[in-house]
Design an enzyme around this catalytic site. Structure first.
Site, PDB file in Angstrom:
ATOM      1  N   SER A 203       0.787  -1.228   0.000  1.00  0.00           N
ATOM      2  CA  SER A 203       0.000   0.000   0.000  1.00  0.00           C
ATOM      3  C   SER A 203       0.818   1.278   0.000  1.00  0.00           C
ATOM      4  O   SER A 203       0.314   2.331  -0.394  1.00  0.00           O
ATOM      5  CB  SER A 203      -0.948   0.012   1.200  1.00  0.00           C
ATOM      6  OG  SER A 203      -0.227  -0.048   2.421  1.00  0.00           O
ATOM      7  N   HIS A 231      -5.417  -3.647  -2.102  1.00  0.00           N
ATOM      8  CA  HIS A 231      -5.101  -2.702  -3.176  1.00  0.00           C
ATOM      9  C   HIS A 231      -4.956  -3.379  -4.530  1.00  0.00           C
ATOM     10  O   HIS A 231      -4.647  -2.704  -5.519  1.00  0.00           O
ATOM     11  CB  HIS A 231      -3.842  -1.916  -2.825  1.00  0.00           C
ATOM     12  CG  HIS A 231      -4.065  -0.886  -1.773  1.00  0.00           C
ATOM     13  ND1 HIS A 231      -4.594   0.356  -2.054  1.00  0.00           N
ATOM     14  CD2 HIS A 231      -3.875  -0.923  -0.432  1.00  0.00           C
ATOM     15  CE1 HIS A 231      -4.690   1.049  -0.932  1.00  0.00           C
ATOM     16  NE2 HIS A 231      -4.260   0.304   0.065  1.00  0.00           N
ATOM     17  N   LYS A 262     -12.401   0.243  -1.340  1.00  0.00           N
ATOM     18  CA  LYS A 262     -11.519   0.978  -2.233  1.00  0.00           C
ATOM     19  C   LYS A 262     -12.096   0.955  -3.647  1.00  0.00           C
ATOM     20  O   LYS A 262     -12.991   1.746  -3.949  1.00  0.00           O
ATOM     21  CB  LYS A 262     -10.102   0.410  -2.151  1.00  0.00           C
ATOM     22  CG  LYS A 262      -9.486   0.606  -0.760  1.00  0.00           C
ATOM     23  CD  LYS A 262      -8.108   0.035  -0.646  1.00  0.00           C
ATOM     24  CE  LYS A 262      -7.460   0.384   0.686  1.00  0.00           C
ATOM     25  NZ  LYS A 262      -8.167  -0.144   1.879  1.00  0.00           N
TER      26      LYS A 262
END
Length: 416
Positions: A203, A231, A262
């Site tokens: 990240s 991610h 996200k």
């Protein structure tokens, strides 16, 4: 019997037992490690309002721009109208609706695994899974740069752990070979489970884990692999299925943790794996057992996001086109972007003071890009962490790059 503390004649302490906190905050400010909360007065997007100023945002994890997608909005509104604003209970009492199980079934199909269980966040997924499956008779082997939620999950598990240097497959092999050869300290008995844990995309640096090598090393040692794909979800693999799909490793990774907060654009986390894994988590994982389930609007938005991700591949394509362009231009200007391979693109500053000044000056130039300093990264590895999204227009990226060029020259980080 009367309470002596209610008697006004009884002397009370005149000092604040938490006064030391003020000293700690002051020390953070002095070392340029204090980060004030930036308060937005707008929704998330490529343009945000901070302190009533409109800024190009490079600080959001909304990779595909789904937070404002009309289909997700309508799905959330319909769910509130039909099911209310909350679920009213934890999953194991009265908080499991048919939509929760539908979302999990759709995620399992998307990830290519037998089962999925959702959690309130990716952080709670890691702190819920690792202590549930690993204990004192097991060993956790972890990449040195794994996310804080993995570190906290390992601490809660009470399992012994060994750390291998970041992305170093040979070092990982050595650790695993020693673990198999030597067994548990003190007894020499074999570990019940050896669990190799890694981020799929790291990240802070934006690099991709060397997952094929990790899986090969783990299989040679009879270990299981755990990948935190927070991610990578929505970013890598077909339609954003993650790092396992990206490398074609289906069936060889025992546990995948993903996020719904996200690229999916809403909130939550999930664990993908075997049916037995899901079942044991429903019985023993404390964050699952003691947290109210997702509200209907969140569940509906997540389900619609999965459909959008598969029906609108142009979002994924735009994300990567913007990433390549932005990263390439930063390099052309002379900035150090580390080892990034993904939309997470750090602009390395070195010391915290420079990172703080750079971020402040970017805001003055109309760009919102936050500094990352110790303890999130090493004290000498401060950086501006940028993320471009599918929602950024070419003109917005041009303006952001111009701001980076201006501030970089002003602070002596680049020449020309």
């Amino acid at each position: 019997m009367s309470d002596p503390m209610s008697d006004p004649s009884v002397a009370r302490p005149t000092t604040d037992p938490l006064a030391f906190l003020e000293d700690e905050v002051a020390a953070l400010r002095e070392r340029h490690l204090y980060r004030a909360l930036q308060v937005m007065s707008s929704g998330q997007g490529p343009i945000v309002s901070v302190d009533d100023k409109r800024l190009i945002s490079l600080s959001s994890n909304d990779y595909l721009g789904l937070t404002h997608h009309p289909r997700l909005r309508e799905a959330a509104i319909a769910a509130v109208r039909d099911f209310g604003v909350g679920s009213g209970a934890v999953r194991t009492i009265a908080g499991t609706m048919s939509m929760h199980e539908a979302l999990e079934a759709e995620l399992a199909e998307f990830k290519g695994t037998p089962a999925v269980l959702t959690f309130q966040s990716g952080f709670s997924a890691n702190t819920g899974v690792i202590p549930t499956i690993a204990g004192e008779t097991d060993l956790i082997v972890s990449d040195a740069l794994n996310h804080a939620s993995i570190i906290d999950g390992m601490r809660l598990s009470r399992a012994p752990r060994k750390i291998y240097p970041h992305a170093d497959i040979e070092a990982l092999r050595t650790v695993l070979e020693e673990a198999v050869r030597d067994g548990r300290p003190g007894s020499g008995e074999p570990y019940r489970l050896i669990l190799v844990v890694t981020d799929g995309v790291f990240s802070m640096d934006g690099d991709i884990a060397p997952l094929p090598g990790i899986v090969d090393a783990a299989e040679a040692a009879g270990a299981a692999v755990f990948v935190d794909d927070a991610h990578a979800s929505g970013v890598l693999g077909r339609d954003g299925r993650g790092s396992v799909d990206h490398f074609g490793l289906h069936g060889r990774v025992a546990i995948q943790v993903g996020t719904l907060s996200k690229a999916v654009g809403a909130l939550g986390g999930y664990v993908a794996g075997s049916t037995a894994l899901r079942e044991i988590l429903t019985q023993r994982s404390r964050p699952f057992l003691f947290s109210t389930s997702h509200p209907p609007a969140v569940v509906a938005a997540c389900r619609e996001a999965l459909r959008v991700m598969q029906e609108q591949p142009e979002l994924h394509e735009r994300l990567w086109a913007n990433t390549r362009r932005f990263k390439g231009e930063l390099a052309r200007l002379g900035f150090d972007t580390g080892r990034s391979e993904t939309p997470i693109t750090p602009v390395m500053m070195g010391d915290p003071e420079t990172a703080m000044r750079f971020s402040d000056r970017l805001m003055g130039e109309g760009v919102f890009a936050q500094p990352v300093v110790f303890p999130t990264v090493a004290i000498d590895q401060a950086r501006i962490r940028t993320i471009v999204t599918a929602a950024h227009a070419d003109g917005q990226l041009d303006e952001a790059l111009a701001a980076f060029a201006t501030v970089g020259r002003e602070l002596g980080l680049i020449s020309g």
